[in-house]
Every structure is written in C-alpha cells, then in structure tokens.
Design a protein around this motif. Structure first.
Motif: not given
Length: 623
Positions: A40-47
């Motif tokens: 999730f942290c590697s691919n999410t669009t959340i900055h």
C-alpha cells in the motif's frame, strides 16, 4: 538416481511451483500484514506514504514520517469533524428581495378606546360606580363627580345589586404599607400617605391562601380593581349579543379608500371589553382592497368621533381612538400592536410591507399551519404565535380554575369566569398569570413561530386638524351631515390616513447555507490540503481496510484449522488408555478417509525497494 539428475528435477519442480505461485488468480490476498502495508505504501497516491518504505533502513526517518503521517491524518479528521458539526447544525443564509407589484391593502381595526355603558348592564355598572365612589372617598377623601340620579336607594336595591355589593366587599380595595415599613404601626408619624401601596386581596375558596395584588400607582390599582368587577358583570350576561350595540355612523363620520366611499360591506364589528366598539375594514376575503398607487390619496382615510358621551371613565383614562394594522384572517390584538389616535389631530400612517419565509424541518422550529403544535387554536383564524399563546393560557385557565377568562375565546364545554359561580376564580387567575409570565406553563416554548408571516412597518406623522382657520366650516358641515352636536371642538373629532409609502415590499427568505454538495466540496478541499489526493485515493484507503479485514479473517481461519488438526475430534483424552497407540488395519469394506485442504494463492513479496541480504546477493551472483 544420479545427483545431477536429482538436482535438475528439483529445479524443475521449484520453477513449476514458482510459476504456479506467480500465476494470477481471481482473488488474491497477501500473506502477512507487513506485505499488505508495504504494498500500500509503495503504490498508493496518498502523499507521504512512500516515505515509510523508502526510509525503512533509517529508523529516525521512519519514526519521523510515521508521526508526521498520522499527525496529518488526525488533523484532517479533526477538520472533518468541524465540517460535519457545521453541516448538522443546519445553518441558513438570509436572502433579501425587493419586489414591485400592486399590493393588497391590509386589514385595519379601529376602536373607540372607551368601553360603552351598555343598556343591558347599565344598572349593575351604576351600582359599581356607586361602590367605587364610596371607596375613593374612604381611601383618598376624593368625592368623585358621577351622575347620581339613577343610583338606587339602599331600601330599593335589587337582589343583583346586593349580590354585587357582597362580592365587592369580599374583594375590597385597600391600602397596604410598603415592604420596608411593614413593621411600623399605622399611626406612626414616620409613615406618610405616600408610603402606602394600594391594591386588593384575592383568596382561595377556603380562605387558606391569599394573593395580594398591589400597585405603587393608585390610578393603576383603581383601574385594575374596577376592571376585575367589570369583567364579572360582563360574564354574567347569558348572551353576548346583548352587548352588540354597534353605532357605525356615530363613530365613523367619513370613510374613503382609493378616492371611493366605503360602505357597510367593507367592515365588520366586534366588541372589546376595554376598547369598546371595534370596526375592522377590508377583512372580507372575497373582495379585498388593492392599492393602485402609493401615497396618501390612494389609501384609507377616516374621520372618527372621539368625544366621550356615556362612557366609563374608570376603565379608560385617555381620549381618542385606537387603530391597528394587521393581515387578513388574523385577529386584532389591540393590546399588542395597536396605537392611539389623538383627538383634534390628523394622523398619517405610512406602511411598508415585509414578508418573512423561514425554512422548516431541521433548519428551524417554525410551523407551517400550527397543526403540529400541541395547543388547540381557539380562534377562528389562521395560526399565529399570539393566537397560540393566548389559546394556551385559556386552556390552562379552564383546566386549573374551572372557567374561562372573558378576554379570550370560550373553549367547548366551558363557561366564563364569574364570582357568583366561581368564588375564587380571581385568586386562581392572578396566580396562573404569574406562572404564565414566568413561563412555568410552557406556552412560550410550545407556541412556535409560523414559517410564513406578513408584517407591516409603520411610521406616523401628526398635524393639527382641522386648522384654526378652517375648523368652523368643517364642524358645521359635520353637524349638518352627521347631526353632530359639538361640545368640544378640540376633543371632538380626529382624522386618520393609512397608505402605502411605496410599491416595493421586502421579502426575507432563508436558504440552506451548507448543503450536501457544499459538504463534499469542503471535505475534498481538506483531503487535498493535507494529503494532496483525490477520490480515488479514498477508494485506495477503503481497499486497504477491506484487505486488512480479509487477511485477519484468513489468518483466524488458518489458526482455527490448525487447532483442529492438532486435536482431531473423537481423539481419546485419557493418558492411561493404551488402545490409542495400537495400529488397526482397516477392513476391506471400510471407507477411505481423505482431507480436502483449501489452497490460497498468495501474491509474491514486494521486496523491490528493500536491499537484498548477503546470502541472497550471493545466490543471485552465483546464478
């Protein structure tokens, strides 16, 4: 089998197994929570989320970005809470509109300002005046100048007169010392006549409790005491029509609207206990007046008689008339919205119409028609706040005192209060009135404002009428036309002009200040401010939560199955039972047992951003 062939066969099996693992399934889950959050942290669009993975080797940076990430998350949801609280407070915007159109003229009620000495109750009123004359003489040494020709002699008093005297004596007007002088004797030289209060005492039916109604002004005390007995006299009338002695021509000398003469179809008459005969103009909903133009010549013009003949001076201490402007199908509450017209004066009243429309439902506690208000409407009119409040008091009066107050409409099955039938109603009324003003009865909370209401803003101008140079011919023409015998020119007549100041009228409306669209827009602004993301980022977060729940369920299911395999059902628990360790050969006809295990395809580990260990690097280099 040679070693080389075994190695080659093992490699083929490993490659085959790796291909099966890499083969994409319909539904795939992660093998651990670490793998889930790392993906999730590697691919999410959340900055900011990628920093939690990139700085994995640096614990200080990882801690810093973790704190910063969750702090930002908390601040964003704090802002969300503020927005939701504002949304569910249902704020409104005030919209002000100016409209121009032909205006419907409002209803105008005009009263004589003095109660009339009606013939049906003339004898009782004369007796009450006689008792009041003696009371003022005893208290103030004042000899009231009243017409005594009709006063009956004590030997010729009727039964009703003796009954009135008995009840007046039961509620006498008397002096009371002020609170700071209550302990001094009556003949003390330090007690002056001005140190006394005047009032009357009202007691319960068994005389165990009394209510002291005292006034600092003797004028107010005499008027209130006289009014109390006057109401009892009116309530004894079996038919209220006996008081209907309308004399329109003797009160209204001239009536014109929009340069046209009024007639009897343009007004209705009713009797007010304190203001006497009242006439309401333009109250007929079938043919309402409309103003074609603003200005004094396009409104209502009245010439009224203000001279007092055969009136009751102890009830009204002013001269003139009382006028009130109100909307159609609304009762005229002369005490609340009326004002006095001075005799010998031309009063010009300009009006401005103002409409108020409130939002109901969750935005305010207004009512559309009063059907949702827990108070019965006793008036034959539409709902207003004053109608509800007075109806509430009257209903409480009937419930607590057993009778109705004469000033308000009579509920079904009730009768008006009269101390010949209800001995202690005065005590009950004044006690209830004190509770009503303190809102102990809850009438001011039960009665809500209407969602739509019309008001008229009034401004008045005054001038002498008729003027000194024209009063002779004006009074002469009035005496010829109306057979008016003038005794006091200055206090005899008055003129009233009521008109619209302008065509424009103001409308105050309400609209929702915070709609669902506004809420979503504000939430999106906050999300973009703190994380620089969009709606799809929210869906990614929702997906993370669903995957977390799914992995938790799968891990719990595996743990439960592993426990079942360790302790299969039906296994012996007694450690001394040696038969559990004996081998039993199954019979030929016994069914074969087999176990079906669920195979869950796992996603490969996402270790692209992690540095490989030495052993791993060596293996890769060797390959």
């Amino acid at each position: 089998m040679p070693d080389g062939e075994k190695t080659r066969q093992c490699k083929q099996e490993e490659q085959q197994q790796q291909k099966e693992e890499e083969r994409e399934g319909l539904i795939e889950f992660y093998s651990s929570y670490q793998e889930l959050f790392q993906f999730f942290c590697s691919n999410t669009t959340i900055h900011g989320a990628i920093r939690l993975v990139c700085s994995k080797k640096n614990k200080m940076k990882t801690a810093f970005w973790s704190v910063l990430f969750f702090l930002t998350f908390g601040l964003m949801y704090w802002q969300f809470g503020i927005l939701y609280r504002e949304y569910f407070s249902y704020p409104v915007n005030l919209n002000l509109n100016l409209n121009s159109d032909r205006l419907t003229f409002p209803a105008v009620t005009l009263c004589t300002l003095n109660p009339y000495r009606y013939s049906a109750i003339r004898k009782k009123l004369d007796k009450l005046d006689q008792i009041t004359h003696q009371t003022l003489l005893d208290l103030y040494d004042y000899n009231m100048s009243l017409t005594r020709s009709d006063w009956p002699a004590p030997s010729t008093q009727t039964r009703s007169s003796r009954s009135l005297l008995h009840h007046v004596q039961r509620h006498p007007l008397q002096r009371q010392k002020r609170d700071n002088l209550a302990n001094l004797p009556e003949n003390s030289p330090s007690v002056d006549k001005n140190d006394w209060k005047i009032g009357f005492v009202l007691c319960s039916e068994n005389n165990k409790d009394c209510f002291h109604q005292a006034y600092s002004s003797g004028v107010d005390a005499v008027r209130e005491w006289y009014s109390f007995h006057y109401i009892n006299i009116l309530a004894q009338m079996p038919d209220a029509k006996a008081l209907d002695e309308s004399d329109f021509e003797n009160f209204i000398y001239a009536c014109r609207f929009n340069e046209a003469t009024c007639d009897k179809a343009n007004y209705t008459h009713f009797h007010h206990p304190l203001y006497g005969n009242c006439y309401t103009f333009n109250d007929n909903s079938s043919s309402l007046w409309t103003s074609s133009l603003p200005g004094i010549n396009n409104g209502l013009s009245l010439v009224v008689r203000t001279e007092q003949n055969d009136f009751i001076p102890l009830l009204s201490t002013v001269t003139g008339a009382r006028v009130m402007v109100h909307d159609q199908n609304e009762p005229a509450f002369m005490d609340d919205g009326g004002f006095n017209v001075r005799p010998g004066i031309e009063t010009s009243i300009s009006m401005r119409k103002e409409m108020t429309m409130r939002l109901g439902g969750s935005y305010s506690d207004c009512t559309e028609d009063g059907s949702d208000v827990p108070v019965q409407n006793l008036y034959s009119s539409r709902y207003t706040e004053q109608v509800c409040i007075r109806s509430c008091f009257q209903l409480n009066m009937v419930e607590r005192c057993g009778c109705a107050y004469y000033f308000y409409p009579l509920p079904a099955g009730a009768e008006y209060c009269d101390y010949t039938k209800h001995v202690a109603w005065g005590y009950c009324y004044y006690k209830l009135l004190a509770e009503f003003k303190a809102d102990v009865l809850g009438c001011f909370h039960k009665c809500r404002k209407p969602c739509k209401m019309t008001e008229y803003q009034l401004s008045a101008g005054y001038s002498r009428w008729p003027s000194a140079v024209s009063e002779d011919w004006v009074f002469y023409m009035l005496s010829q036309q109306n057979k008016y015998n003038i005794t006091s020119k200055r206090n005899g007549v008055a003129k009233v002009n009521i008109f619209f100041e302008e065509w424009n009228y103001k409308t105050n409306g309400e609209s929702p200040a915070f709609t669902v669209v506004t809420l979503l827009s504000q939430l999106g602004n906050q999300w973009s401010l703190w994380f620089g993301s969009s709606v799809l980022s929210v869906m990614e977060l929702a997906e993370l939560i669903l995957d977390f729940i799914a992995i938790t369920f799968i891990l719990a299911l595996r743990w439960f199955r592993s426990r079942q395999q360790l302790s299969p059902p039906g296994a012996p628990t007694n450690s001394h039972d040696n038969t559990a360790f004996q081998d039993e050969a199954p019979g030929l006809g016994a069914p074969h047992r087999f176990t079906v295990e669920a195979v869950v395809t796992m996603l490969p580990s996402y270790n692209s951003l992690e540095p490989r260990g030495p052993s791993r690097d060596g293996e890769v280099g060797h390959e």
